[in-house]
Design a protein around this motif. Structure first.
Motif, PDB file in Angstrom:
ATOM      1  N   GLY A   1      42.638  40.440  28.111  1.00 15.89           N
ATOM      2  CA  GLY A   1      41.717  41.343  28.775  1.00 15.89           C
ATOM      3  C   GLY A   1      42.351  42.685  29.063  1.00 15.89           C
ATOM      4  N   ILE A   2      41.667  43.445  29.914  1.00 16.27           N
ATOM      5  CA  ILE A   2      42.168  44.739  30.364  1.00 16.27           C
ATOM      6  C   ILE A   2      41.777  44.876  31.832  1.00 16.27           C
ATOM      7  CG2 ILE A   2      40.090  46.017  29.672  1.00 16.27           C
ATOM      8  CD1 ILE A   2      41.985  48.345  28.844  1.00 16.27           C
ATOM      9  N   ILE A   3      42.677  45.434  32.621  1.00 12.46           N
ATOM     10  CA  ILE A   3      42.355  45.735  34.013  1.00 12.46           C
ATOM     11  C   ILE A   3      42.540  47.229  34.214  1.00 12.46           C
ATOM     12  CG2 ILE A   3      44.664  45.153  34.893  1.00 12.46           C
ATOM     13  CD1 ILE A   3      42.943  44.065  37.432  1.00 12.46           C
ATOM     14  N   THR A   4      41.549  47.842  34.841  1.00 11.51           N
ATOM     15  CA  THR A   4      41.556  49.297  35.020  1.00 11.51           C
ATOM     16  C   THR A   4      41.649  49.658  36.490  1.00 11.51           C
ATOM     17  OG1 THR A   4      39.163  49.493  35.241  1.00 11.51           O
ATOM     18  CG2 THR A   4      40.059  49.514  32.989  1.00 11.51           C
ATOM     19  N   ASP A   5      41.869  50.940  36.735  1.00 12.56           N
ATOM     20  CA  ASP A   5      41.892  51.426  38.111  1.00 12.56           C
ATOM     21  C   ASP A   5      40.553  51.150  38.797  1.00 12.56           C
ATOM     22  OD1 ASP A   5      40.561  53.259  36.465  1.00 12.56           O
ATOM     23  OD2 ASP A   5      41.642  55.007  37.225  1.00 12.56           O
ATOM     24  N   HIS A   6      39.469  51.204  38.059  1.00 15.74           N
ATOM     25  CA  HIS A   6      38.144  50.931  38.613  1.00 15.74           C
ATOM     26  C   HIS A   6      38.032  49.471  39.047  1.00 15.74           C
ATOM     27  CE1 HIS A   6      33.702  50.241  38.378  1.00 15.74           C
ATOM     28  NE2 HIS A   6      33.756  51.312  39.144  1.00 15.74           N
TER      29      HIS A   6
ATOM     30  N   THR B   1      49.353  37.910  37.340  1.00 18.47           N
ATOM     31  CA  THR B   1      49.848  39.045  38.128  1.00 18.47           C
ATOM     32  C   THR B   1      48.855  39.334  39.249  1.00 18.47           C
ATOM     33  OG1 THR B   1      50.864  40.012  36.148  1.00 18.47           O
ATOM     34  CG2 THR B   1      50.450  41.516  37.997  1.00 18.47           C
ATOM     35  N   THR B   2      49.348  39.666  40.427  1.00 12.61           N
ATOM     36  CA  THR B   2      48.417  40.038  41.497  1.00 12.61           C
ATOM     37  C   THR B   2      47.825  41.404  41.184  1.00 12.61           C
ATOM     38  OG1 THR B   2      50.060  41.138  42.887  1.00 12.61           O
ATOM     39  CG2 THR B   2      49.733  38.752  43.253  1.00 12.61           C
ATOM     40  N   VAL B   3      46.641  41.637  41.671  1.00 11.09           N
ATOM     41  CA  VAL B   3      45.983  42.925  41.468  1.00 11.09           C
ATOM     42  C   VAL B   3      46.827  44.030  42.104  1.00 11.09           C
ATOM     43  CG1 VAL B   3      43.906  44.282  41.953  1.00 11.09           C
ATOM     44  CG2 VAL B   3      43.695  41.892  41.249  1.00 11.09           C
ATOM     45  N   PHE B   4      47.429  43.744  43.241  1.00 10.99           N
ATOM     46  CA  PHE B   4      48.299  44.717  43.897  1.00 10.99           C
ATOM     47  C   PHE B   4      49.458  45.097  42.975  1.00 10.99           C
ATOM     48  CE2 PHE B   4      52.107  45.704  46.374  1.00 10.99           C
ATOM     49  CZ  PHE B   4      51.662  46.813  47.062  1.00 10.99           C
ATOM     50  N   ASP B   5      50.123  44.097  42.381  1.00  9.85           N
ATOM     51  CA  ASP B   5      51.242  44.385  41.478  1.00  9.85           C
ATOM     52  C   ASP B   5      50.779  45.147  40.235  1.00  9.85           C
ATOM     53  OD1 ASP B   5      53.134  43.279  43.153  1.00  9.85           O
ATOM     54  OD2 ASP B   5      53.112  41.320  42.159  1.00  9.85           O
ATOM     55  N   ALA B   6      49.579  44.855  39.766  1.00 11.00           N
ATOM     56  CA  ALA B   6      49.029  45.610  38.638  1.00 11.00           C
ATOM     57  C   ALA B   6      48.836  47.077  39.033  1.00 11.00           C
ATOM     58  CB  ALA B   6      47.711  44.996  38.179  1.00 11.00           C
ATOM     59  N   ALA B   7      48.355  47.303  40.245  1.00 18.02           N
ATOM     60  CA  ALA B   7      48.168  48.675  40.737  1.00 18.02           C
ATOM     61  C   ALA B   7      49.506  49.401  40.829  1.00 18.02           C
ATOM     62  CB  ALA B   7      47.472  48.654  42.093  1.00 18.02           C
ATOM     63  N   VAL B   8      50.522  48.708  41.309  1.00 17.28           N
ATOM     64  CA  VAL B   8      51.864  49.306  41.402  1.00 17.28           C
ATOM     65  C   VAL B   8      52.373  49.665  40.005  1.00 17.28           C
ATOM     66  CG1 VAL B   8      54.276  48.849  42.014  1.00 17.28           C
ATOM     67  CG2 VAL B   8      52.447  48.220  43.602  1.00 17.28           C
ATOM     68  N   THR B   9      52.190  48.760  39.055  1.00 24.04           N
ATOM     69  CA  THR B   9      52.627  49.025  37.679  1.00 24.04           C
ATOM     70  C   THR B   9      51.902  50.240  37.108  1.00 24.04           C
ATOM     71  OG1 THR B   9      53.136  46.695  37.308  1.00 24.04           O
ATOM     72  CG2 THR B   9      52.797  48.055  35.348  1.00 24.04           C
ATOM     73  N   MET B  10      50.601  50.324  37.328  1.00 20.28           N
ATOM     74  CA  MET B  10      49.841  51.484  36.855  1.00 20.28           C
ATOM     75  C   MET B  10      50.384  52.777  37.453  1.00 20.28           C
ATOM     76  SD  MET B  10      45.853  50.474  36.817  1.00 20.28           S
ATOM     77  CE  MET B  10      45.305  48.897  36.228  1.00 20.28           C
ATOM     78  N   ALA B  11      50.669  52.740  38.740  1.00 18.53           N
ATOM     79  CA  ALA B  11      51.191  53.938  39.408  1.00 18.53           C
ATOM     80  C   ALA B  11      52.552  54.333  38.839  1.00 18.53           C
ATOM     81  CB  ALA B  11      51.276  53.694  40.908  1.00 18.53           C
ATOM     82  N   LEU B  12      53.424  53.356  38.637  1.00 19.31           N
ATOM     83  CA  LEU B  12      54.758  53.645  38.105  1.00 19.31           C
ATOM     84  C   LEU B  12      54.710  54.184  36.679  1.00 19.31           C
ATOM     85  CD1 LEU B  12      56.753  50.582  39.489  1.00 19.31           C
ATOM     86  CD2 LEU B  12      56.897  52.954  40.263  1.00 19.31           C
ATOM     87  N   LEU B  13      53.800  53.644  35.880  1.00 14.97           N
ATOM     88  CA  LEU B  13      53.677  54.083  34.489  1.00 14.97           C
ATOM     89  C   LEU B  13      52.755  55.289  34.329  1.00 14.97           C
ATOM     90  CD1 LEU B  13      53.385  50.634  32.648  1.00 14.97           C
ATOM     91  CD2 LEU B  13      55.407  52.104  32.865  1.00 14.97           C
ATOM     92  N   GLU B  14      52.059  55.643  35.415  1.00 10.55           N
ATOM     93  CA  GLU B  14      51.106  56.753  35.406  1.00 10.55           C
ATOM     94  C   GLU B  14      50.012  56.534  34.365  1.00 10.55           C
ATOM     95  OE1 GLU B  14      53.199  60.487  35.183  1.00 10.55           O
ATOM     96  OE2 GLU B  14      54.437  59.996  36.912  1.00 10.55           O
ATOM     97  N   VAL B  15      49.401  55.340  34.412  1.00 12.34           N
ATOM     98  CA  VAL B  15      48.300  54.985  33.516  1.00 12.34           C
ATOM     99  C   VAL B  15      47.116  54.507  34.343  1.00 12.34           C
ATOM    100  CG1 VAL B  15      49.809  54.397  31.586  1.00 12.34           C
ATOM    101  CG2 VAL B  15      49.128  52.600  33.200  1.00 12.34           C
ATOM    102  N   ASN B  16      45.955  54.417  33.696  1.00 13.66           N
ATOM    103  CA  ASN B  16      44.738  53.983  34.376  1.00 13.66           C
ATOM    104  C   ASN B  16      44.320  52.570  34.009  1.00 13.66           C
ATOM    105  OD1 ASN B  16      44.413  56.509  35.583  1.00 13.66           O
ATOM    106  ND2 ASN B  16      43.458  57.306  33.742  1.00 13.66           N
TER     107      ASN B  16
END
Length: 149
Positions: free
Chosen positions: A49-54, A22-37
């Motif tokens: 693994g895990i990818i965070t907002d940081h 997954t692209t980091v951009f798409d991961a960011a979009v998913t986080m925003a849509l799900l309202e998670v960090n």
């Protein structure tokens, strides 16, 4: 109270997961849509693994114009801290403190189930404390102040 109480209350349209490609951009979009960090990263059905907002902010700062080409695999934290659904909330918080993380991957029978943040755990503990305080206040009232007394 256990982590399961938080998992049961989560109302995601989909699990907070992504793949390693997954692209980091798409991961960011998913986080925003799900309202998670954070998102658990899955590869071949297993927790990778895990990818965070940081992590996403670091990627943006470091990669500049190539941000949209970056994949989660290059920015995730491998071997994330995981916790079973049956763990007590205090145990989960201690695990977070020990490993200096804000998000835990929650597992059921060893399989990734969701991601829980320290904010969710603290909110649940606060709810429990508020309920206990209300009960104690009710017990502390004079009998003449109690309803139906």
């Amino acid at each position: 109270m256990t982590i399961a109480s938080i998992v049961d209350a989560q109302k995601f349209k989909r699990r907070p997961f992504c793949d390693t490609d997954t692209t980091v951009f798409d991961a960011a979009v998913t986080m925003a849509l799900l309202e998670v960090n954070a998102l658990a990263v899955i590869e071949d059905g297993q927790l990778a693994g895990i990818i965070t907002d940081h992590d996403i902010l670091l990627c943006l700062a470091d990669s500049g114009s190539s941000f949209y080409e970056q994949t989660v695999n290059d920015w995730m934290t491998e071997n994330p801290v995981a916790c079973p659904t049956g763990a007590k909330l205090s145990t989960a918080l201690n695990l977070m403190a020990k490993h200096e993380v804000r998000n835990l991957v929650i597992t059921r029978r060893g399989d990734p189930l969701t991601v829980v943040s320290s904010k969710e755990i603290l909110a649940r503990i606060h709810e429990e404390d508020e309920l206990e305080l209300a009960v104690l206040r009710g017990m502390a009232r004079k009998p003449s102040d109690r309803p139906n007394a």
